[in-house]
Design a protein around this motif. Structure first.
Motif, PDB file in Angstrom:
ATOM      1  N   THR A 125      38.876 114.848  37.733  1.00  8.56           N
ATOM      2  CA  THR A 125      39.427 114.429  36.446  1.00  8.56           C
ATOM      3  C   THR A 125      40.769 113.744  36.667  1.00  8.56           C
ATOM      4  N   ALA A 126      41.232 113.088  35.619  1.00  6.60           N
ATOM      5  CA  ALA A 126      42.505 112.384  35.695  1.00  6.60           C
ATOM      6  C   ALA A 126      43.234 112.522  34.369  1.00  6.60           C
ATOM      7  N   ARG A 127      44.537 112.278  34.414  1.00 11.13           N
ATOM      8  CA  ARG A 127      45.348 112.291  33.207  1.00 11.13           C
ATOM      9  C   ARG A 127      46.178 111.023  33.157  1.00 11.13           C
ATOM     10  N   VAL A 128      46.132 110.360  32.015  1.00 11.63           N
ATOM     11  CA  VAL A 128      46.974 109.191  31.794  1.00 11.63           C
ATOM     12  C   VAL A 128      48.178 109.673  30.991  1.00 11.63           C
ATOM     13  N   VAL A 129      49.364 109.587  31.602  1.00 12.44           N
ATOM     14  CA  VAL A 129      50.592 110.058  30.973  1.00 12.44           C
ATOM     15  C   VAL A 129      51.379 108.855  30.470  1.00 12.44           C
ATOM     16  N   VAL A 130      51.618 108.820  29.157  1.00 13.87           N
ATOM     17  CA  VAL A 130      52.332 107.712  28.533  1.00 13.87           C
ATOM     18  C   VAL A 130      53.664 108.233  28.006  1.00 13.87           C
ATOM     19  N   GLU A 131      54.764 107.590  28.402  1.00 15.14           N
ATOM     20  CA  GLU A 131      56.095 108.039  28.002  1.00 15.14           C
ATOM     21  C   GLU A 131      56.915 106.872  27.473  1.00 15.14           C
ATOM     22  N   GLY A 132      57.782 107.167  26.524  1.00 15.94           N
ATOM     23  CA  GLY A 132      58.658 106.140  25.980  1.00 15.94           C
ATOM     24  C   GLY A 132      59.006 106.445  24.542  1.00 15.94           C
ATOM     25  N   SER A 133      59.418 105.428  23.802  1.00 12.97           N
ATOM     26  CA  SER A 133      59.710 105.610  22.385  1.00 12.97           C
ATOM     27  C   SER A 133      58.418 105.905  21.637  1.00 12.97           C
ATOM     28  N   ARG A 134      58.555 106.454  20.438  1.00 15.34           N
ATOM     29  CA  ARG A 134      57.363 106.839  19.678  1.00 15.34           C
ATOM     30  C   ARG A 134      56.452 105.645  19.412  1.00 15.34           C
TER      31      ARG A 134
END
Length: 217
Positions: free
Chosen positions: A67-76
């Motif tokens: 499995t994998a996880r896509v991590v998205v970070e930043g402003s809302r």
């Protein structure tokens, strides 16, 4: 793909509020998010301003990520835009896929005595089931990403009256002798950079599932 986890409020060193959004999916599916040599991720980051990382979960005693996880970070706003784009990419390879078909055209998909459905399954390698309750009817396709793509194209071609030409395309590519096809010939074109949970960069091959620390090219 599984439903995204709840957003978690975080802050940058300067106190700016940040959002982290985690989307879980299969290791094979995430290749469609990454793109060749990470081009899709780079374009997504440039377009939205969000930071996008891919983490693979390697099970004990297995070298291939499951499995994998896509991590998205930043402003809302940036995270919302990037997460929507990632979700759209994953929907393209979600299995099973449900393809709506007007009742008036379902006969073209099924074929006489079910021969066309059988042929679509044989050519694509996908499993195809037809639910004729209601209008439109629903054609459910299950399989890997490439199998889904082939089967869906043949189903759509059936409805649009171009099945023969679409079938010829796949027959042309499948007419080569298996021994003449070397799946590892261009293996270097399928390596993608990824990061583990602590941010270390490693490389994953979408063709073989191999992972390694050093850059492969």
């Amino acid at each position: 793909a599984q439903a995204p986890r709840a957003e978690e409020q975080q802050f940058a060193p300067d106190g700016t509020p940040l959002v982290k959004h985690v989307i879980e999916c299969g290791a094979a599916e995430v290749a469609f998010v990454i793109g060749l040599r990470g081009e899709n991720v780079k374009a997504l980051e440039a377009h939205t301003g969000a930071r996008v990382r891919v983490c693979y979960d390697v099970q004990r005693n297995r070298s291939v990520p499951a499995t994998a996880r896509v991590v998205v970070e930043g402003s809302r706003d940036a995270v919302a835009a990037a997460a929507a784009s990632v979700g759209a990419d994953l929907d393209k390879v979600k299995s099973p896929r449900r393809v709506p078909c007007p009742r008036s055209l379902i006969g073209k998909v099924i074929g006489r005595n079910g021969e066309r459905v059988k042929e679509i399954q044989q050519v694509s390698g996908a499993t195809v089931q037809v639910d004729q309750h209601g209008d439109p009817c629903v054609v459910e396709v299950a399989g890997g990403p490439q199998q889904l793509t082939k089967a869906t194209e043949l189903i759509n071609a059936s409805m649009e009256g171009r099945y023969a030409s679409a079938l010829n395309v796949y027959n042309d590519t499948s007419s080569y002798e298996p021994a003449a096809v070397d799946p590892y010939k261009e293996i270097d074109r399928h390596w993608y950079p990824a990061r583990d949970d602590v941010g270390r960069v490693y490389w994953y091959n979408a063709t073989t599932g191999q992972t390694q620390w050093h850059r492969p090219f």
